[in-house]
Design an enzyme around this catalytic site. Structure first.
Site, PDB file in Angstrom:
ATOM      1  N   GLU A 172       0.788  -1.144   0.150  1.00  8.51           N
ATOM      2  CA  GLU A 172       0.137   0.003  -0.032  1.00  8.51           C
ATOM      3  C   GLU A 172       0.867   1.097   0.180  1.00  8.51           C
ATOM      4  O   GLU A 172       0.828   2.148   0.790  1.00  8.51           O
ATOM      5  CB  GLU A 172      -1.010  -0.191   1.165  1.00  8.51           C
ATOM      6  CG  GLU A 172      -1.952  -1.180   0.981  1.00  8.51           C
ATOM      7  CD  GLU A 172      -3.136  -1.052   2.038  1.00  8.51           C
ATOM      8  OE1 GLU A 172      -3.053  -0.179   2.859  1.00  8.51           O
ATOM      9  OE2 GLU A 172      -4.156  -1.929   1.987  1.00  8.51           O
ATOM     10  N   GLU A 303      -5.176  -8.747  -0.245  1.00 11.09           N
ATOM     11  CA  GLU A 303      -5.670  -8.596   0.946  1.00 11.09           C
ATOM     12  C   GLU A 303      -7.311  -8.132   0.640  1.00 11.09           C
ATOM     13  O   GLU A 303      -7.691  -7.480  -0.252  1.00 11.09           O
ATOM     14  CB  GLU A 303      -5.427  -7.059   1.568  1.00 11.09           C
ATOM     15  CG  GLU A 303      -4.047  -7.257   2.318  1.00 11.09           C
ATOM     16  CD  GLU A 303      -3.439  -5.867   3.264  1.00 11.09           C
ATOM     17  OE1 GLU A 303      -4.392  -5.206   3.683  1.00 11.09           O
ATOM     18  OE2 GLU A 303      -2.305  -5.899   3.032  1.00 11.09           O
TER      19      GLU A 303
END
Ligand code: AHR
Length: 500
Positions: A172, A303
């Site tokens: 991220e 995720e």
């Protein structure tokens, strides 16, 4: 309702890694959940809980991602090797500000993968690490012959190199991994991945690039453009996978709600958001098809899952939540999407494996429970390594309140060794459904296995020291008449059949 399956129309090979997991140094995910230390009274092997390993082996975990998440971009792997008493401690600033003693490090993770018989996916530190640190980690793990890192590994008790299948450059990076802009990350990615060396040509390490966390594909376009701009439509092995992250926050980030006491409306909102996974995948597939028509780069949804308020009385930074039929259906509908996009989606990791977010297992001291999500993984494991075949539901009615309508039924089908696995979910909170299965004229000769997961109370969950209320059962609700298969699906249920 009719489910039509064309077993002669292959959609894609279902890479077993689609059924992968993620475990981060977060709350009780690693410590307590997986690792209790060799001196613990909880039965363990080299500090790793035996009950957890045994349960995970039953669902055939294909791959495990570690050490984060946000944690990965602050993790310095050298702090987690060598004698435990000498390992440097750190503060886990992302998750609860607790002290991390680094007793679970590289050797312990690789031992866990060995016990599970799964592939290792290591997430490197781009946010606060150097290319040297990242490169040396790969050398330590997989290096052959004699080099500073291989000698250090041997000194720490592991003579042979390990096999590491996947290595990611950051996590991220548009958020907790450094708040980078896409163009900045793209250049760093090009730079860092250069030093992820392959030491065993028979097992080249696959490089994973950070992708987007929303349906906006600007990030995807920028990183792909940067990685091939001067390479004449050739990625030169810069990138094997691009990640996607998608969570279900039922009523938005600031209003996630309870894991168990949700309203009927939130049921539909949650499932609608779970089904949005398909839009995100399709948008990214379209960009990839443009840049990479030869399909060298795969998508890795590393995720995904439901994210709710933490259970009362638990540390807000630990993300500990219970799990109900809502999670089971988020999982089954998501996995049907992955199966149907298996041409491009080659890996996915649920967040997270134990005690964090939509876990498959929860632990409390020496006790462990299997969540409804666990049973979905158990039912869906038969899709692993099979060929997904085309399936279509006619007149798939919409369910739920106006703004949050969803199709009533989700399904996917695959074939391996002449056996077809069919998974069908009824997403309705209230209504049963009859589904006839049309195999285009082919007859079903035998139902080899039929399972169902449902619960009378949709908000029920499996709790410690209580009888399991949401568990996989034999499914007797199918009919087989002259080779024609029909399914009676109770409201909020998932069935899995293996047919010949
Ligand atoms: O899974 C929990 C967190 O969610 C991860 O650390 C991060 O990557 C994401 O935002």
């Amino acid at each position: 309702m009719k489910l039509t399956i064309d077993k002669n129309k292959a959609v894609g090979y279902i890479n077993p890694d689609i059924y992968g997991h993620f475990s981060e140094h977060l709350g009780r995910g690693i410590y307590e959940g997986i690792y209790v230390g060799e001196d613990s009274e909880i039965p363990n092997t080299d500090g790793i809980r035996n009950d957890v390993v045994e349960a995970l082996k039953e669902i055939d975990v294909p791959v495990l991602r570690w050490p984060g998440g946000c944690f990965a971009d602050e993790y310095h792997w050298m702090d987690g090797i060598g004698p435990k008493e000498k390992r440097k401690k750190m503060v886990n600033t992302n998750w609860g500000g607790v002290t991390e003693d680094n007793s679970f490090g590289t050797h312990e993770f690789m031992r866990l993968c060995e016990l599970l018989g799964c592939k290792a996916y290591i997430n490197g530190n781009l946010g606060t690490g150097t290319p040297r640190e990242m490169s040396e980690w790969v050398e330590y793990l997989t290096g052959t012959g004699s080099s500073p890192m291989t000698e250090l590994r041997k000194q720490n008790g592991h003579e042979e190199p390990w096999k590491v299948d996947y290595f990611a450059v950051g996590n991220e990076s548009w958020g907790c991994g450094g708040n980078m802009r896409a163009s900045y990350y793209a250049d760093l990615y090009r730079h860092y991945q250069t030093f992820l060396r392959t030491y065993d040509s028979k097992n080249p390490i696959k490089k994973i690039c950070v992708g987007p966390g929303t349906s906006d594909v600007k990030w995807t376009k920028t990183v792909l453009e940067a990685c091939y701009e001067d390479a004449n439509r050739d990625f030169h092995g810069f990138m094997d996978y691009l990640t996607l992250h998608h969570y279900v926050f039922p009523d938005g980030w600031n209003c996630k709600g309870s894991a168990t006491e949700y309203s009927d409306e939130l049921w539909y909102k949650s499932l609608k958001k779970a089904l949005f996974m398909e839009t995100i995948i399709k948008k990214n597939e379209a960009v990839l098809d443009d840049y990479d028509p030869e399909e060298k780069i795969a998508l890795c949804v590393d995720e995904w899952g439901g994210w709710y308020d933490v259970e009362e009385g638990t540390n807000p930074g630990f993300l500990y939540q219970q799990n109900t039929m809502r999670d089971a259906l988020i999982a089954s509908a998501t996995m049907d999407i992955f199966n149907k996009h298996s041409k491009r989606v080659k890996m996915a990791c649920i967040a997270q494996m134990v005690n964090v977010l939509q876990s498959v297992l929860l632990t409390q001291g020496p006790d462990m429970v299997k969540t409804p999500t666990y049973y979905i993984f158990k039912m869906y494991k038969h899709h692993q390594g099979a060929t997904c075949v085309d399936s279509y539901i006619a007149n798939n009615e919409s369910e739920g309140p106006a703004e949050w309508q969803i199709p009533k039924v989700s399904a996917s089908a695959s074939v391996k060794d002449d056996i077809m696995t069919v998974t069908v979910s009824n997403l309705s909170l209230t209504d049963a459904e009859e589904v006839t299965v049309d195999l285009g004229g082919d007859k079903v000769n035998a139902v080899l296995e039929a399972k169902i997961l449902t619960a009378e109370n949709v908000r029920a969950f499996n709790d410690f020291n209580k009888e399991e209320t949401v568990t996989e059962k034999e499914y007797a609700g199918y009919g087989l008449d002259g080779g024609k298969l029909s399914l009676a699906l109770p409201a909020h249920s998932v069935v899995m059949l293996r047919i010949k």
